[in-house]
Design an enzyme around this catalytic site. Sequence first.
Site, PDB file in Angstrom:
ATOM      1  N   CYS A 162     -30.669  11.090  20.265  1.00  0.00           N
ATOM      2  CA  CYS A 162     -29.805  10.381  19.320  1.00  0.00           C
ATOM      3  C   CYS A 162     -29.544   8.932  19.690  1.00  0.00           C
ATOM      4  O   CYS A 162     -28.913   8.201  18.919  1.00  0.00           O
ATOM      5  CB  CYS A 162     -28.475  11.120  19.191  1.00  0.00           C
ATOM      6  SG  CYS A 162     -28.661  12.891  18.935  1.00  0.00           S
ATOM      7  N   HIS A 294     -20.429   6.728  17.458  1.00  0.00           N
ATOM      8  CA  HIS A 294     -21.467   7.754  17.369  1.00  0.00           C
ATOM      9  C   HIS A 294     -20.973   8.859  16.430  1.00  0.00           C
ATOM     10  O   HIS A 294     -21.706   9.293  15.557  1.00  0.00           O
ATOM     11  CB  HIS A 294     -21.789   8.309  18.755  1.00  0.00           C
ATOM     12  CG  HIS A 294     -23.012   9.156  18.778  1.00  0.00           C
ATOM     13  ND1 HIS A 294     -24.243   8.697  18.360  1.00  0.00           N
ATOM     14  CD2 HIS A 294     -23.203  10.458  19.167  1.00  0.00           C
ATOM     15  CE1 HIS A 294     -25.142   9.667  18.478  1.00  0.00           C
ATOM     16  NE2 HIS A 294     -24.533  10.731  18.957  1.00  0.00           N
ATOM     17  N   GLU A 305     -15.832  10.651  22.842  1.00  0.00           N
ATOM     18  CA  GLU A 305     -15.991   9.245  22.468  1.00  0.00           C
ATOM     19  C   GLU A 305     -14.652   8.544  22.361  1.00  0.00           C
ATOM     20  O   GLU A 305     -14.504   7.399  22.832  1.00  0.00           O
ATOM     21  CB  GLU A 305     -16.753   9.130  21.142  1.00  0.00           C
ATOM     22  CG  GLU A 305     -17.038   7.698  20.750  1.00  0.00           C
ATOM     23  CD  GLU A 305     -18.049   7.563  19.623  1.00  0.00           C
ATOM     24  OE1 GLU A 305     -18.599   6.460  19.449  1.00  0.00           O
ATOM     25  OE2 GLU A 305     -18.296   8.573  18.917  1.00  0.00           O
ATOM     26  N   LYS A 326     -21.854   8.329   9.780  1.00  0.00           N
ATOM     27  CA  LYS A 326     -22.569   9.614   9.664  1.00  0.00           C
ATOM     28  C   LYS A 326     -21.912  10.511   8.624  1.00  0.00           C
ATOM     29  O   LYS A 326     -22.554  11.397   8.063  1.00  0.00           O
ATOM     30  CB  LYS A 326     -22.614  10.337  11.017  1.00  0.00           C
ATOM     31  CG  LYS A 326     -23.559   9.727  12.032  1.00  0.00           C
ATOM     32  CD  LYS A 326     -23.567  10.554  13.320  1.00  0.00           C
ATOM     33  CE  LYS A 326     -24.554  10.015  14.346  1.00  0.00           C
ATOM     34  NZ  LYS A 326     -24.125   8.721  14.919  1.00  0.00           N
ATOM     35  N   HIS A 331     -26.556  12.458  10.215  1.00  0.00           N
ATOM     36  CA  HIS A 331     -27.026  12.084  11.553  1.00  0.00           C
ATOM     37  C   HIS A 331     -28.547  12.007  11.529  1.00  0.00           C
ATOM     38  O   HIS A 331     -29.224  13.024  11.437  1.00  0.00           O
ATOM     39  CB  HIS A 331     -26.551  13.133  12.559  1.00  0.00           C
ATOM     40  CG  HIS A 331     -26.742  12.743  13.991  1.00  0.00           C
ATOM     41  ND1 HIS A 331     -27.602  11.744  14.400  1.00  0.00           N
ATOM     42  CD2 HIS A 331     -26.181  13.230  15.132  1.00  0.00           C
ATOM     43  CE1 HIS A 331     -27.557  11.638  15.714  1.00  0.00           C
ATOM     44  NE2 HIS A 331     -26.700  12.521  16.180  1.00  0.00           N
ATOM     45  N   PHE A 390     -28.066  13.675  23.537  1.00  0.00           N
ATOM     46  CA  PHE A 390     -28.326  14.836  24.382  1.00  0.00           C
ATOM     47  C   PHE A 390     -29.105  14.376  25.616  1.00  0.00           C
ATOM     48  O   PHE A 390     -29.965  13.490  25.531  1.00  0.00           O
ATOM     49  CB  PHE A 390     -29.162  15.869  23.629  1.00  0.00           C
ATOM     50  CG  PHE A 390     -28.361  16.769  22.717  1.00  0.00           C
ATOM     51  CD1 PHE A 390     -26.981  16.766  22.716  1.00  0.00           C
ATOM     52  CD2 PHE A 390     -29.015  17.642  21.860  1.00  0.00           C
ATOM     53  CE1 PHE A 390     -26.253  17.602  21.874  1.00  0.00           C
ATOM     54  CE2 PHE A 390     -28.301  18.495  21.022  1.00  0.00           C
ATOM     55  CZ  PHE A 390     -26.917  18.473  21.031  1.00  0.00           C
TER      56      PHE A 390
END
Length: 402
Positions: A162, A294, A305, A326, A331, A390
């Site tokens: 990502c 994010h 976050e 998003k 996403h 990830f």
Amino acid sequence: MSRVAITGAGTVNALGLNTAQTYEAMREGRCGIGQLDFRDVERLTIRIGGQVQGWKAEDHFNRQQIVLYDKFTQFTLLAAREAVEQSGLIFDGDLGLMSGVILGTAAGGVNTWDENYRTVYEEGKNRVHPFVVPKLMNNAAASHVSMEYGLLGPSFTVATACASSNHAMGLAFNMIRSGSAKVVLTGGSESMLCFGGVKAWEGLRVMSKDACRPFSATRNGMVQGEGAGIFVFEDWDHAVARGADILAEVVGFSMSSDAQDIVMPSAIGAQRAISGAMLDAGMRPEEVGYINAHGTGTAANDKTECAAVAHAFGHHADRLMISSTKSMHGHLIGGTGAVELLACLMALREGVIAPTIGYEEPDPECALDVVPNVARDAQVDAVLSNAFAFGGLNAVLALRKV
């Protein structure tokens, strides 16, 4: 070191087929997430996504090109055309030699994988098209962009889940800043919205069945999207000398690794990337007015976050605006940071802060100004764009108004 300008932007995503349509949708807080439409969708548990509706490759490419272009490459090329046209650049002579392509994608040609696995395993055929490999490879989009514009400098693809687009754009920034290139077409793309792509993500049990609601106490998971965002990063002096319209200046970039867990994020790792980007930019925390988060809509990401932002900004965190687009376009995995950078440009250029839509109920662990549901008019001079992947891979960009 050289300064770095952004002189062109292009996109294809669930909100629009260009930047103007995307900005309009962000200003309106319009949701591009809806019911998925592709073969065997009825076999899926998750049936929503930020799909580019009505996409017809033949409207943009000829038959010979379509044989070579997976959907993620198609999106990339269309976005690149818009970005290059806006920049006004022609890559001839020495400029072509000093220009390159750095793109991000997490999985590359997933639609091609899906189609050909079906051909071999479900339909029992023993042969596939000879161009399957060049069509599905992660660097396909970067290679085709370099060929379309005659870009003879460094061209490659970054794959960091990502954070792929942010890593790609950060590397492009550093390459121009160091003098290794004059122009880099950069950003990223992804198209995982096919049966195999969504089925794999279902297994993680992090997907929402109804909506993406980042930072809301009622959130229940992420929603996938697809598309591309491409930008022209250019040496500042080169851009000024030719009278280019400079959209924003890229002023900082930082990367960090959690080195902790393959899927669970670390607030410390994210905070180090946020603080590192400001340090690289020579930017004080109180200068930052907006952060494109994010903000995936999962409990683990959102609270981590927010903790990272609070730690990096201290008391100024309460004065920041932070939103997750998003919630509108989904996403895009490896392409997500590129589409989200558009919200940063909109904030700097137009004084409009894109909202976090779908917000229903405050979460004490996300007690920041998340610009809920409605876009906001606000003048900001400096912004950050966060991407956390990830594998614990973090990448943050810092931009200033021109």
